[in-house]
Design a protein around this motif. Structure first.
Motif, PDB file in Angstrom:
ATOM      1  N   MET A   1       0.841  -1.177   0.000  1.00  0.00           N
ATOM      2  CA  MET A   1       0.000   0.000   0.000  1.00  0.00           C
ATOM      3  C   MET A   1       0.884   1.237   0.000  1.00  0.00           C
ATOM      4  O   MET A   1       1.925   1.259   0.612  1.00  0.00           O
ATOM      5  CB  MET A   1      -0.915  -0.010   1.222  1.00  0.00           C
ATOM      6  CG  MET A   1      -1.690   1.238   1.262  1.00  0.00           C
ATOM      7  SD  MET A   1      -3.227   1.456   1.979  1.00  0.00           S
ATOM      8  CE  MET A   1      -4.113   0.164   2.309  1.00  0.00           C
ATOM      9  N   LEU A   2       0.464   2.292  -0.695  1.00  0.00           N
ATOM     10  CA  LEU A   2       1.228   3.519  -0.747  1.00  0.00           C
ATOM     11  C   LEU A   2       1.252   4.187   0.616  1.00  0.00           C
ATOM     12  O   LEU A   2       0.275   4.154   1.366  1.00  0.00           O
ATOM     13  CB  LEU A   2       0.613   4.477  -1.774  1.00  0.00           C
ATOM     14  CG  LEU A   2       0.580   3.999  -3.215  1.00  0.00           C
ATOM     15  CD1 LEU A   2      -0.150   5.016  -4.085  1.00  0.00           C
ATOM     16  CD2 LEU A   2       1.978   3.774  -3.746  1.00  0.00           C
ATOM     17  N   ALA A   3       2.371   4.822   0.948  1.00  0.00           N
ATOM     18  CA  ALA A   3       2.503   5.498   2.234  1.00  0.00           C
ATOM     19  C   ALA A   3       1.770   6.835   2.198  1.00  0.00           C
ATOM     20  O   ALA A   3       1.899   7.592   1.240  1.00  0.00           O
ATOM     21  CB  ALA A   3       3.971   5.715   2.556  1.00  0.00           C
ATOM     22  N   THR A   4       0.995   7.111   3.237  1.00  0.00           N
ATOM     23  CA  THR A   4       0.342   8.409   3.391  1.00  0.00           C
ATOM     24  C   THR A   4       0.469   8.806   4.851  1.00  0.00           C
ATOM     25  O   THR A   4       0.807   7.993   5.711  1.00  0.00           O
ATOM     26  CB  THR A   4      -1.157   8.362   3.020  1.00  0.00           C
ATOM     27  OG1 THR A   4      -1.852   7.626   4.022  1.00  0.00           O
ATOM     28  CG2 THR A   4      -1.398   7.767   1.653  1.00  0.00           C
ATOM     29  N   ILE A  24     -13.760  -5.192   5.064  1.00  0.00           N
ATOM     30  CA  ILE A  24     -12.854  -4.058   5.206  1.00  0.00           C
ATOM     31  C   ILE A  24     -13.273  -3.293   6.451  1.00  0.00           C
ATOM     32  O   ILE A  24     -14.457  -2.989   6.626  1.00  0.00           O
ATOM     33  CB  ILE A  24     -12.943  -3.123   3.982  1.00  0.00           C
ATOM     34  CG1 ILE A  24     -12.549  -3.862   2.714  1.00  0.00           C
ATOM     35  CG2 ILE A  24     -12.089  -1.875   4.196  1.00  0.00           C
ATOM     36  CD1 ILE A  24     -12.787  -3.061   1.447  1.00  0.00           C
ATOM     37  N   THR A  25     -12.301  -2.961   7.306  1.00  0.00           N
ATOM     38  CA  THR A  25     -12.593  -2.134   8.477  1.00  0.00           C
ATOM     39  C   THR A  25     -11.625  -0.952   8.498  1.00  0.00           C
ATOM     40  O   THR A  25     -10.486  -1.053   8.037  1.00  0.00           O
ATOM     41  CB  THR A  25     -12.480  -2.913   9.802  1.00  0.00           C
ATOM     42  OG1 THR A  25     -11.145  -3.372   9.961  1.00  0.00           O
ATOM     43  CG2 THR A  25     -13.434  -4.079   9.847  1.00  0.00           C
ATOM     44  N   TRP A  48     -14.003  11.392  -2.448  1.00  0.00           N
ATOM     45  CA  TRP A  48     -13.142  10.356  -1.860  1.00  0.00           C
ATOM     46  C   TRP A  48     -13.207   9.014  -2.578  1.00  0.00           C
ATOM     47  O   TRP A  48     -12.207   8.301  -2.657  1.00  0.00           O
ATOM     48  CB  TRP A  48     -13.458  10.164  -0.370  1.00  0.00           C
ATOM     49  CG  TRP A  48     -14.800   9.580  -0.069  1.00  0.00           C
ATOM     50  CD1 TRP A  48     -15.956  10.257   0.175  1.00  0.00           C
ATOM     51  CD2 TRP A  48     -15.127   8.196   0.040  1.00  0.00           C
ATOM     52  NE1 TRP A  48     -16.984   9.389   0.399  1.00  0.00           N
ATOM     53  CE2 TRP A  48     -16.507   8.111   0.334  1.00  0.00           C
ATOM     54  CE3 TRP A  48     -14.393   7.006  -0.091  1.00  0.00           C
ATOM     55  CZ2 TRP A  48     -17.158   6.895   0.501  1.00  0.00           C
ATOM     56  CZ3 TRP A  48     -15.054   5.791   0.071  1.00  0.00           C
ATOM     57  CH2 TRP A  48     -16.415   5.755   0.376  1.00  0.00           C
ATOM     58  N   TRP A  49     -14.352   8.618  -3.090  1.00  0.00           N
ATOM     59  CA  TRP A  49     -14.518   7.263  -3.640  1.00  0.00           C
ATOM     60  C   TRP A  49     -13.680   7.096  -4.912  1.00  0.00           C
ATOM     61  O   TRP A  49     -13.871   7.823  -5.892  1.00  0.00           O
ATOM     62  CB  TRP A  49     -15.993   7.008  -3.929  1.00  0.00           C
ATOM     63  CG  TRP A  49     -16.278   5.611  -4.363  1.00  0.00           C
ATOM     64  CD1 TRP A  49     -16.512   4.533  -3.561  1.00  0.00           C
ATOM     65  CD2 TRP A  49     -16.369   5.125  -5.702  1.00  0.00           C
ATOM     66  NE1 TRP A  49     -16.731   3.424  -4.323  1.00  0.00           N
ATOM     67  CE2 TRP A  49     -16.648   3.753  -5.639  1.00  0.00           C
ATOM     68  CE3 TRP A  49     -16.229   5.723  -6.943  1.00  0.00           C
ATOM     69  CZ2 TRP A  49     -16.793   2.966  -6.773  1.00  0.00           C
ATOM     70  CZ3 TRP A  49     -16.368   4.944  -8.075  1.00  0.00           C
ATOM     71  CH2 TRP A  49     -16.655   3.576  -7.967  1.00  0.00           C
ATOM     72  N   GLY A 149      -6.569   0.160  -3.477  1.00  0.00           N
ATOM     73  CA  GLY A 149      -7.514   1.199  -3.873  1.00  0.00           C
ATOM     74  C   GLY A 149      -8.466   1.583  -2.751  1.00  0.00           C
ATOM     75  O   GLY A 149      -8.716   2.768  -2.515  1.00  0.00           O
ATOM     76  N   ALA A 150      -8.977   0.586  -2.029  1.00  0.00           N
ATOM     77  CA  ALA A 150      -9.885   0.876  -0.918  1.00  0.00           C
ATOM     78  C   ALA A 150      -9.153   1.624   0.188  1.00  0.00           C
ATOM     79  O   ALA A 150      -9.687   2.564   0.782  1.00  0.00           O
ATOM     80  CB  ALA A 150     -10.497  -0.416  -0.388  1.00  0.00           C
TER      81      ALA A 150
END
Length: 166
Positions: A1-4, A24-25, A48-49, A149-150
């Motif tokens: 997952m990309l770092a944010t 998903i939580t 956001w979606w 993506g989620a």
């Protein structure tokens, strides 16, 4: 997952509780009525979606938020577009949302999505379970990069609810 650097990004989890489900939580720093609103109003969903980075947008976001009402989102990205639609089955603000989801590229494949919004001391845990028609469909969704993506979409949702609270 990309770092944010988004708050609560480490609370994001994806599990497969059964052969046909993905769960998903994610914890959000906002009251559940606000998180529910951000997930059920088109002007918020468009922010956001599926908004993973530059070049991603939601040019179509139609929502008739009532049992039996339809919804349709089109996600535009650098390589093209993907469209999804479905029907709302159950709406219990601000605690529960149930709807069908169809990826328009596979119009005969109907999934059922159940989102539960739980208050955790002023924060909100969203638990979304999607039931697919088969293990093969579930596995194809996992292989598509859905988890990354989620996760990125939920980072944008966290950013949005922070802005809405100001």
């Amino acid at each position: 997952m990309l770092a944010t650097s988004t708050a609560n990004k480490n609370s994001f989890q994806v599990t497969t509780p059964s052969e046909q489900e993905i769960c998903i939580t994610r914890l959000f720093n906002a009251p559940r009525h606000l998180v529910f609103e951000a997930m059920t109003r088109p002007e918020h969903v468009k922010r956001w979606w599926g908004c993973l980075s530059e070049g991603y947008s939601v040019p179509v976001c139609e929502m008739d938020l009532r049992p039996g009402g339809a919804w349709r989102f089109v996600n535009r990205f650098p390589e093209g577009e993907a469209a999804f639609h479905g029907e709302y089955k159950e709406i219990t603000p601000p605690s529960r949302l149930v709807y069908t989801e169809i990826f328009e590229q596979f119009p005969d494949t109907v999934s059922v999505v159940t989102s539960v919004f739980t208050d955790e001391g002023g924060k909100t845990r969203v638990t979304t379970t999607t039931r697919y028609p088969s293990k093969e469909v579930r596995d194809a969704v996992i292989a598509s990069g859905m988890e990354e993506g989620a996760g990125l979409s939920y980072d944008r949702l966290e950013d949005l609810v922070a802005q809405l609270q100001r």
